[in-house]
Design a protein around this motif. Structure first.
Motif, PDB file in Angstrom:
ATOM      1  N   THR A  76      37.473  38.339  33.888  1.00  0.00           N
ATOM      2  CA  THR A  76      37.646  38.495  32.449  1.00  0.00           C
ATOM      3  C   THR A  76      38.749  39.523  32.189  1.00  0.00           C
ATOM      4  N   PRO A  77      39.628  39.303  31.220  1.00  0.00           N
ATOM      5  CA  PRO A  77      40.638  40.323  30.888  1.00  0.00           C
ATOM      6  C   PRO A  77      39.965  41.635  30.483  1.00  0.00           C
ATOM      7  N   ILE A  78      40.420  42.736  31.090  1.00  0.00           N
ATOM      8  CA  ILE A  78      39.813  44.046  30.830  1.00  0.00           C
ATOM      9  C   ILE A  78      40.890  45.042  30.419  1.00  0.00           C
ATOM     10  N   LEU A  79      40.619  45.753  29.323  1.00  0.00           N
ATOM     11  CA  LEU A  79      41.473  46.833  28.840  1.00  0.00           C
ATOM     12  C   LEU A  79      40.761  48.149  29.118  1.00  0.00           C
ATOM     13  N   MET A  80      41.394  49.028  29.905  1.00  0.00           N
ATOM     14  CA  MET A  80      40.788  50.306  30.252  1.00  0.00           C
ATOM     15  C   MET A  80      41.145  51.376  29.223  1.00  0.00           C
ATOM     16  N   PHE A  81      40.186  52.239  28.934  1.00  0.00           N
ATOM     17  CA  PHE A  81      40.460  53.454  28.177  1.00  0.00           C
ATOM     18  C   PHE A  81      40.621  54.591  29.172  1.00  0.00           C
ATOM     19  N   LYS A 127      44.251  41.576  21.604  1.00  0.00           N
ATOM     20  CA  LYS A 127      44.679  40.190  21.364  1.00  0.00           C
ATOM     21  C   LYS A 127      45.676  39.725  22.422  1.00  0.00           C
ATOM     22  N   ALA A 128      46.538  40.636  22.863  1.00  0.00           N
ATOM     23  CA  ALA A 128      47.555  40.259  23.845  1.00  0.00           C
ATOM     24  C   ALA A 128      46.929  39.876  25.175  1.00  0.00           C
ATOM     25  N   ILE A 129      46.002  40.678  25.681  1.00  0.00           N
ATOM     26  CA  ILE A 129      45.430  40.336  26.986  1.00  0.00           C
ATOM     27  C   ILE A 129      44.431  39.186  26.874  1.00  0.00           C
ATOM     28  N   ALA A 130      43.911  38.952  25.672  1.00  0.00           N
ATOM     29  CA  ALA A 130      42.991  37.822  25.483  1.00  0.00           C
ATOM     30  C   ALA A 130      43.678  36.501  25.785  1.00  0.00           C
ATOM     31  N   ARG A 131      44.971  36.425  25.532  1.00  0.00           N
ATOM     32  CA  ARG A 131      45.703  35.181  25.783  1.00  0.00           C
ATOM     33  C   ARG A 131      45.727  34.832  27.275  1.00  0.00           C
ATOM     34  N   HIS A 132      45.463  35.839  28.100  1.00  0.00           N
ATOM     35  CA  HIS A 132      45.519  35.616  29.542  1.00  0.00           C
ATOM     36  C   HIS A 132      44.201  35.075  30.097  1.00  0.00           C
ATOM     37  N   ARG A 133      43.166  34.991  29.272  1.00  0.00           N
ATOM     38  CA  ARG A 133      41.842  34.621  29.791  1.00  0.00           C
ATOM     39  C   ARG A 133      41.827  33.210  30.360  1.00  0.00           C
ATOM     40  N   PHE A 134      42.682  32.336  29.864  1.00  0.00           N
ATOM     41  CA  PHE A 134      42.687  30.953  30.351  1.00  0.00           C
ATOM     42  C   PHE A 134      43.334  30.829  31.730  1.00  0.00           C
ATOM     43  N   LEU A 135      44.054  31.870  32.164  1.00  0.00           N
ATOM     44  CA  LEU A 135      44.727  31.815  33.457  1.00  0.00           C
ATOM     45  C   LEU A 135      43.994  32.601  34.528  1.00  0.00           C
ATOM     46  N   MET A 136      42.870  33.225  34.155  1.00  0.00           N
ATOM     47  CA  MET A 136      42.141  34.019  35.131  1.00  0.00           C
ATOM     48  C   MET A 136      41.654  33.121  36.261  1.00  0.00           C
ATOM     49  N   ARG A 137      41.720  33.640  37.465  1.00  0.00           N
ATOM     50  CA  ARG A 137      41.233  32.897  38.628  1.00  0.00           C
ATOM     51  C   ARG A 137      39.726  32.767  38.588  1.00  0.00           C
ATOM     52  N   ARG A 138      39.247  31.732  39.212  1.00  0.00           N
ATOM     53  CA  ARG A 138      37.813  31.623  39.433  1.00  0.00           C
ATOM     54  C   ARG A 138      37.424  32.592  40.532  1.00  0.00           C
ATOM     55  N   PRO A 139      36.173  33.026  40.598  1.00  0.00           N
ATOM     56  CA  PRO A 139      35.757  33.940  41.655  1.00  0.00           C
ATOM     57  C   PRO A 139      36.017  33.335  43.024  1.00  0.00           C
ATOM     58  N   SER A 140      36.389  34.185  43.966  1.00  0.00           N
ATOM     59  CA  SER A 140      36.588  33.708  45.324  1.00  0.00           C
ATOM     60  C   SER A 140      36.187  34.805  46.281  1.00  0.00           C
ATOM     61  N   SER A 141      35.788  34.428  47.477  1.00  0.00           N
ATOM     62  CA  SER A 141      35.344  35.404  48.461  1.00  0.00           C
ATOM     63  C   SER A 141      36.503  36.079  49.150  1.00  0.00           C
ATOM     64  N   SER A 142      37.724  35.579  48.935  1.00  0.00           N
ATOM     65  CA  SER A 142      38.871  36.110  49.659  1.00  0.00           C
ATOM     66  C   SER A 142      39.551  37.251  48.957  1.00  0.00           C
ATOM     67  N   ALA A 143      39.214  37.498  47.692  1.00  0.00           N
ATOM     68  CA  ALA A 143      39.857  38.590  46.966  1.00  0.00           C
ATOM     69  C   ALA A 143      38.922  39.085  45.892  1.00  0.00           C
ATOM     70  N   SER A 144      38.964  40.382  45.654  1.00  0.00           N
ATOM     71  CA  SER A 144      38.082  40.953  44.641  1.00  0.00           C
ATOM     72  C   SER A 144      38.696  40.913  43.274  1.00  0.00           C
ATOM     73  N   SER A 145      39.974  40.603  43.180  1.00  0.00           N
ATOM     74  CA  SER A 145      40.652  40.636  41.898  1.00  0.00           C
ATOM     75  C   SER A 145      41.706  39.561  41.837  1.00  0.00           C
ATOM     76  N   PRO A 146      41.888  38.934  40.679  1.00  0.00           N
ATOM     77  CA  PRO A 146      42.946  37.943  40.554  1.00  0.00           C
ATOM     78  C   PRO A 146      44.317  38.569  40.587  1.00  0.00           C
ATOM     79  N   PHE A 147      44.379  39.879  40.557  1.00  0.00           N
ATOM     80  CA  PHE A 147      45.677  40.556  40.564  1.00  0.00           C
ATOM     81  C   PHE A 147      45.839  41.425  41.793  1.00  0.00           C
TER      82      PHE A 147
END
Length: 382
Positions: A76-81, A127-147
């Motif tokens: 899920t797109p996450i914005l850190m404070f 709103k800007a990072i929300a647009r990226h939600r459709f490109l997020m990777r599905r979970p995988s065992s080979s990486a902890s993060s899509p980035f």
């Protein structure tokens, strides 16, 4: 359809404040609030928000661990404070490594001129990072993060670089995302270069890390980096890159002599220029011009490079909001310099690269995964 947001913070006051600000924008809807990282993970799985805003320091489970687990279970797109301290900067960069897309100071009025601008800034970032939600990777065992870094690279030979935080080195095996990457073959043009200049904003820290960690130690040109980032963050970011890269990376200082195989990161809150009469020296200047929205500003650095190096520049604009870099790229293009831009699909926010493309300035647009090899092919032969 509104963007559904989950707000995560251990302060009930801050949760209410952020929720009120986001709900004031008709296109945003806060659907839940969590008081710690574990509760955030559970609510992400249950509510499936489009965006999560996340604090770093929380009881039960901290924000960085929560980001990592969310990316594993339900990307899920996450914005850190973040707090504007050196430790806050390091923690925020750890969160970006874990998979967060962007960050904003917890006292976000610190990067705005007034309360209304601060409110608008937070709403725009979500709103800007929300647009990226459709490109997020599905979970995988080979990486902890899509980035996570996915560029294969040789181990660094720099043994003198250490940092208090232990960082996971770039993956030696390329991780193939589910999204397809259109093959782009970059053939060397034969043009002579003297410098590479890169400008970026939202999503830039991860993008820069992917590129710079894959460049060889003997890269024959200096590299200028302009990343929209607070002043307390740039030193920590430069140190992190330096610990990961085969090339050297440093926060630029006034009077630095540009050297091959070294990248110079513009310090936050100031402007980085090249002194065209100083034999390739960097000038760091203060700027209080109200017309300049960014400190550092890509346009200002690009304009300086155009004046100093004319056509012998490879300039690259990566992911980011707004259009910073377009005017500077126009000046570079008029001198005959080469301009590249990141493609839409691999951007966190396709704002700055889109401005370059729409202006007809980009010679090519590349996925972030292709940049390092393309740079070495085009400008890496001296």
């Amino acid at each position: 359809m509104s963007v559904k947001v989950l707000v995560v913070d251990d302060s009930s006051f801050f949760r209410r404040r952020v929720s009120e600000i986001l709900n004031a924008e008709p296109s945003l809807e806060v659907i839940g609030a969590a008081k710690d990282g574990q509760e955030a993970i559970d609510m992400v799985i249950q509510l499936k928000p489009d965006v999560v805003t996340m604090d770093v320091e929380m009881p039960v489970l901290d924000g960085i661990s929560a980001v990592r687990e969310i990316m594993r279970q339900s990307p899920t797109p996450i914005l850190m404070f973040s707090s504007l301290t050196h430790e806050g900067a390091k923690a925020t960069l750890d969160a970006l490594d874990a998979g967060a897309l962007d960050f904003i100071p917890k006292n976000f009025e610190d990067i705005a001129r007034n309360r209304e601008e601060a409110i608008s800034l937070l709403q725009q970032r979500v709103k800007a990072i929300a647009r990226h939600r459709f490109l997020m990777r599905r979970p995988s065992s080979s990486a902890s993060s899509p980035f996570s870094s996915r560029i294969s690279t040789a181990p660094s030979t720099h043994t003198h670089r250490t940092e208090s935080t232990v960082h996971r080195p770039p993956s030696r095996e390329p991780v193939v995302a589910e999204r397809s990457i259109t093959p782009v073959v970059v053939k060397r043009s034969g043009k002579a270069y003297r410098i590479v200049a890169i400008g970026t904003s939202t999503g830039g820290p991860v993008a820069l890390q992917k590129i710079l960690t894959a460049l060889p130690e003997n890269f024959p040109h200096p590299i200028l980096l302009v990343q929209h980032m607070p002043s307390t963050f740039t030193a920590a970011f430069a140190a992190r890159l330096n610990s990961l890269c085969q090339i050297s990376v440093k926060e630029a200082a006034d009077g630095d002599v540009l050297k091959p195989g070294c990248a110079y990161l513009a310090p936050g809150g100031k402007q980085m220029l090249v002194d065209s009469h100083g034999g390739g020296r960097i000038k760091i200047v203060e700027s209080d011009d109200p017309k300049i929205n960014y400190k550092p500003c890509v346009d200002i650095t690009f304009a300086s490079v155009a004046k100093a190096y004319h056509d012998k520049v490879l300039a690259i604009v990566l992911t980011g909001m707004g259009a910073d870099g377009r005017d500077g790229a126009r000046m570079l293009s008029a001198q005959g310099a080469t301009i590249w831009a990141q493609d839409e699909q691999s951007c966190v926010v396709y704002g700055m690269p889109q401005a370059i493309a729409k202006a007809g300035l980009a010679k090519i647009q590349l996925p972030i995964e292709r940049f390092a090899q393309a740079i070495v092919t085009e400008a890496g032969n001296g």
